[in-house]
Design an enzyme around this catalytic site. Sequence first.
Site, mmCIF file in Angstrom:
data_model
loop_
_atom_site.group_PDB
_atom_site.id
_atom_site.type_symbol
_atom_site.label_atom_id
_atom_site.label_comp_id
_atom_site.label_asym_id
_atom_site.label_seq_id
_atom_site.Cartn_x
_atom_site.Cartn_y
_atom_site.Cartn_z
ATOM 1 N N CYS A 171 0.831 -1.214 0.000
ATOM 2 C CA CYS A 171 0.000 0.000 0.000
ATOM 3 C C CYS A 171 0.864 1.262 0.000
ATOM 4 O O CYS A 171 1.683 1.475 0.894
ATOM 5 C CB CYS A 171 -0.921 -0.019 1.223
ATOM 6 S SG CYS A 171 -1.794 1.533 1.537
ATOM 7 N N CYS A 196 0.405 3.480 3.068
ATOM 8 C CA CYS A 196 1.072 2.883 4.237
ATOM 9 C C CYS A 196 2.563 3.193 4.223
ATOM 10 O O CYS A 196 3.155 3.515 5.263
ATOM 11 C CB CYS A 196 0.860 1.374 4.264
ATOM 12 S SG CYS A 196 -0.875 0.861 4.295
#
Length: 440
Positions: free
Chosen positions: A61, A64
């Site tokens: 991600c 993230c």
Amino acid sequence: MRSLKLLLCWISFLTLSISISASSDDQFTLDGTVLELTDSNFDSAISTFDCIFVDFYAPWCGHCKRLNPELDAAAPILAKLKQPIVIAKLNADKYSRLARKIEIDAFPTLMLYNHGVPMEYYGPRKADLLVRYLKKFVAPDVAVLESDSTVKEFVEDAGTFFPVFIGFGLNESIISGLGRKYKKKAWFAVSKEVSEDTMVSYDFDKAPALVANHPTYNEHSVFYGPFEDGFLEEFVKQSFLPLILPINHDTLKLLKDDERKIVLTIVEDETHESLEKLYKALRAAAHANRDLVFGYVGVKQFEEFVDSFHVDKKTNLPKIVVWDGDEEYDQVTGIETITQEEDHLTQVSRFLEGYREGRTEKKKINGPSFMGFINSMIGIRSVYILVFLVAVIMMLRSLGQVEEPTGVRTATAVRERVDQATTVPEDESSEHKPSDKKED
């Protein structure tokens, strides 16, 4: 003999309890770094720490990855608080069974566990703002300040992200309810000492008084009462915003929770020095009309928003309207613009008089509703990806070739998460974006 056996049993039990407790604590290294959790130590971590902030992430991600250095920077600062906050992370893609159990459906999902009670976090993600926001969860609802020096320390520690309310000569019980209710939005304190130096510093001339400072906008106001029947709460709610509010993506989110209508002034360039007199007039009008929010926006700064109020190259600016915060606005008959030929305060006062007397024409905004602007902040690329995926699934289902995957959330679920994501103020780079398990 029986008593001796019982004593030995108790000793064994206590020894086992201490051993278990020690082994639980020993598995975590509390050195100010971000803890890496797994499905085997997650429950232990939640029960061990009074306040633990957990990032549920996926290695692929992009959001993230950008969040990681912010958490690394915030962790040692939060660990040194009088009531420390531990930062941890868990690979929810790897430990998917645990993620499903606690209903993690987007990356990153941020949860704050306060004495084991979970609460999803939608606040800012930049390290300095994250620290200031999380500090509020371990602070008392209302701080009791003993001296001038502790007042100064409290204001400095509060920072500039939230408004600060300090009651001088007020009993803690008077604002304790507001402190609990609005803990996420502001700092609250009462000072036992009301010295002359303090009165000069915080610009009030008698006590009791509630002083409101909003460092972000350099705003200051004082409330002298009455301190009952909702008057105090009304002052607090109105002080969450400055007297005149610049309209941008961030402040639109703040308006979402305010029920007042907005006196909106549209200018060509909100930074132009020639607008100083107009802003002074709007501030003066805002002082006398606290039941309304006064805002301004520049075409140059936020053109896509301004276009919604039927502003084009032929429109005379500054234009002034009363917006309901959603899909409609009122235009006062005969007073559509603020001219340079007449005193600005006189024109604004005449506009407000016409509005309150109902001499208005109601119009629909041109384009998406207020929630449309909020929703647009999830990022147009993410929208395209989501629409494409939904279209493909619908096409395949219509052909009877595939069933809808359980991992794909409906458009309704996305809207619900966007609504949740706009409940608190945050910086532009820290918007909580709904995300399926696919990197942008």
